[in-house]
Design a protein around this motif. Structure first.
Motif, mmCIF file in Angstrom:
data_model
loop_
_atom_site.group_PDB
_atom_site.id
_atom_site.type_symbol
_atom_site.label_atom_id
_atom_site.label_comp_id
_atom_site.label_asym_id
_atom_site.label_seq_id
_atom_site.Cartn_x
_atom_site.Cartn_y
_atom_site.Cartn_z
ATOM 1 N N ALA A 67 29.371 46.557 28.080
ATOM 2 C CA ALA A 67 29.791 46.927 26.995
ATOM 3 C C ALA A 67 30.712 48.293 27.097
ATOM 4 N N ILE A 68 30.320 49.425 27.753
ATOM 5 C CA ILE A 68 30.857 50.573 27.968
ATOM 6 C C ILE A 68 32.034 50.385 28.974
ATOM 7 N N SER A 69 31.911 49.315 29.711
ATOM 8 C CA SER A 69 32.872 48.922 30.805
ATOM 9 C C SER A 69 34.149 48.555 29.925
ATOM 10 N N LEU A 70 33.937 47.565 29.150
ATOM 11 C CA LEU A 70 35.034 47.163 28.171
ATOM 12 C C LEU A 70 35.742 48.069 27.578
ATOM 13 N N ALA A 71 35.011 49.093 26.936
ATOM 14 C CA ALA A 71 35.493 50.465 26.249
ATOM 15 C C ALA A 71 36.275 51.245 27.188
ATOM 16 N N GLY A 72 36.170 51.020 28.550
ATOM 17 C CA GLY A 72 36.943 52.089 29.414
ATOM 18 C C GLY A 72 36.208 53.336 29.635
ATOM 19 N N ILE A 73 34.760 53.328 29.642
ATOM 20 C CA ILE A 73 34.209 54.536 30.154
ATOM 21 C C ILE A 73 33.794 54.637 31.660
ATOM 22 N N PRO A 74 34.224 55.680 32.316
ATOM 23 C CA PRO A 74 34.186 55.959 33.533
ATOM 24 C C PRO A 74 32.570 56.072 34.035
ATOM 25 N N PRO A 75 32.221 55.466 35.094
ATOM 26 C CA PRO A 75 32.962 55.258 36.333
ATOM 27 C C PRO A 75 33.192 53.619 36.415
ATOM 28 N N LEU A 76 33.027 52.873 35.338
ATOM 29 C CA LEU A 76 33.098 51.593 35.540
ATOM 30 C C LEU A 76 34.406 50.996 35.748
ATOM 31 N N SER A 77 34.871 49.708 35.724
ATOM 32 C CA SER A 77 36.005 49.187 35.967
ATOM 33 C C SER A 77 37.069 49.247 34.895
ATOM 34 N N GLY A 78 36.471 49.266 33.535
ATOM 35 C CA GLY A 78 37.397 49.407 32.441
ATOM 36 C C GLY A 78 38.021 50.606 32.406
ATOM 37 N N PHE A 79 37.823 51.622 32.887
ATOM 38 C CA PHE A 79 38.256 52.999 33.038
ATOM 39 C C PHE A 79 39.483 53.029 34.035
ATOM 40 N N PHE A 80 39.288 52.471 35.112
ATOM 41 C CA PHE A 80 40.227 52.502 36.193
ATOM 42 C C PHE A 80 41.190 51.421 35.905
ATOM 43 N N SER A 81 40.931 50.597 35.097
ATOM 44 C CA SER A 81 42.070 49.588 34.707
ATOM 45 C C SER A 81 42.966 49.936 33.647
ATOM 46 N N LYS A 82 42.401 50.835 32.596
ATOM 47 C CA LYS A 82 43.096 51.344 31.520
ATOM 48 C C LYS A 82 43.675 52.676 31.939
ATOM 49 N N PHE A 83 43.247 53.532 32.617
ATOM 50 C CA PHE A 83 43.958 54.976 33.001
ATOM 51 C C PHE A 83 45.110 54.875 33.537
ATOM 52 N N PRO A 84 45.589 53.939 34.367
ATOM 53 C CA PRO A 84 47.034 53.741 35.103
ATOM 54 C C PRO A 84 47.881 53.375 34.068
ATOM 55 N N ILE A 85 47.543 52.402 33.221
ATOM 56 C CA ILE A 85 48.489 51.803 32.220
ATOM 57 C C ILE A 85 48.708 53.083 31.027
ATOM 58 N N ILE A 86 47.668 53.553 30.516
ATOM 59 C CA ILE A 86 47.758 54.883 29.867
ATOM 60 C C ILE A 86 48.591 55.804 30.320
ATOM 61 N N LEU A 87 48.280 56.236 31.645
ATOM 62 C CA LEU A 87 49.138 57.311 32.177
ATOM 63 C C LEU A 87 50.638 57.062 32.535
ATOM 64 N N ALA A 88 50.869 55.749 32.830
ATOM 65 C CA ALA A 88 52.296 55.318 32.870
ATOM 66 C C ALA A 88 52.885 55.342 31.424
ATOM 67 N N GLY A 89 52.380 54.848 30.390
ATOM 68 C CA GLY A 89 53.066 55.117 29.101
ATOM 69 C C GLY A 89 53.274 56.493 28.837
ATOM 70 N N PHE A 90 52.226 57.474 29.318
ATOM 71 C CA PHE A 90 52.863 59.094 28.889
ATOM 72 C C PHE A 90 53.774 59.554 29.856
ATOM 73 N N GLN A 91 53.988 58.789 31.246
ATOM 74 C CA GLN A 91 54.988 59.268 32.002
ATOM 75 C C GLN A 91 56.265 58.733 31.651
ATOM 76 N N GLU A 92 56.380 57.525 30.791
ATOM 77 C CA GLU A 92 57.567 56.929 30.492
ATOM 78 C C GLU A 92 57.967 57.532 28.888
ATOM 79 N N GLY A 93 57.241 58.237 28.502
ATOM 80 C CA GLY A 93 57.491 59.042 27.059
ATOM 81 C C GLY A 93 56.777 57.922 26.010
ATOM 82 N N GLY A 94 56.293 56.718 26.129
ATOM 83 C CA GLY A 94 55.672 56.138 25.263
ATOM 84 C C GLY A 94 54.349 56.630 24.779
ATOM 85 N N TYR A 95 54.309 57.725 24.017
ATOM 86 C CA TYR A 95 53.380 58.606 23.546
ATOM 87 C C TYR A 95 52.643 57.760 22.466
#
Length: 183
Positions: A67-95
């Motif tokens: 459940a916490i992995s699905l929500a994206g809580i570190p150090p589980l796989s959900g965090f490391f899969s969501k983080f780069p997508i959200i980071l890319a969104g901020f880098q491209e100005g998609g706030y």
């Protein structure tokens, strides 16, 4: 996943690829948990469940991990899969879209905690006969999935590097074209 494709940078696509693997594993486990909880309690109504943490702690804590992995809580796989997508969104100005993704993660966490509270926490609502039900065989297909979400979290670097290589190939169609048209 769609957000990663929409941003269409190497980082976003790599995150989407990682997210696909994570999502397959965690959602499969959560569906199996639903079946196991139904088998023990005899119901699919969350409000009629309760107390599974006391009678079936392995089932409860493994559900919590997924459940916490699905929500994206570190150090589980959900965090490391969501983080780069959200980071890319901020880098491209998609706030806005990155903010929406963060809000959805928060809502996912809220819903998973709510499910945990109804089904696993609180007073036992199932009978003593149901409490004696052995879940060992039901956990056999779930244990490897829970282990995978943990491993994909702690081994995020090599998995993400592979995802970056795949994303690079997706963004460069010449590799495919040359291999198909090679004489």
């Amino acid at each position: 996943m769609v957000m990663g494709l929409g941003i269409y940078t190497q980082l976003a696509i790599a995150g989407a690829i990682y997210y696909i693997a994570h999502h397959i594993i965690v959602k499969s486990a959560l569906f199996l948990f639903a079946g196991a909880a139904q088998k023990v309690t005899g119901t699919t109504d969350l409000k009629k469940m309760g107390g599974l943490l006391k009678t079936h702690p392995y089932l409860a804590w493994m559900f919590f991990i997924c459940a916490i992995s699905l929500a994206g809580i570190p150090p589980l796989s959900g965090f490391f899969s969501k983080f780069p997508i959200i980071l890319a969104g901020f880098q491209e100005g998609g706030y806005v879209i990155a903010g929406v993704a963060l809000a959805v993660g928060l809502l996912t966490l809220f819903s998973m905690i709510k499910i945990f509270m109804y089904a696993f926490w609180g007073e036992q609502k199932h009978t003593e006969e149901q409490a004696q039900f052995r879940v060992g065989k039901l956990l056999l297909p779930i244990v490897p999935l829970v282990a995978l979400t943990i491993v994909l979290g702690f081994a995020a670097e090599p998995v993400f590097q592979y995802s970056l290589q795949v994303a690079e190939q997706i963004l460069d169609p010449s590799i495919y074209i040359e291999s198909v048209l090679k004489e």
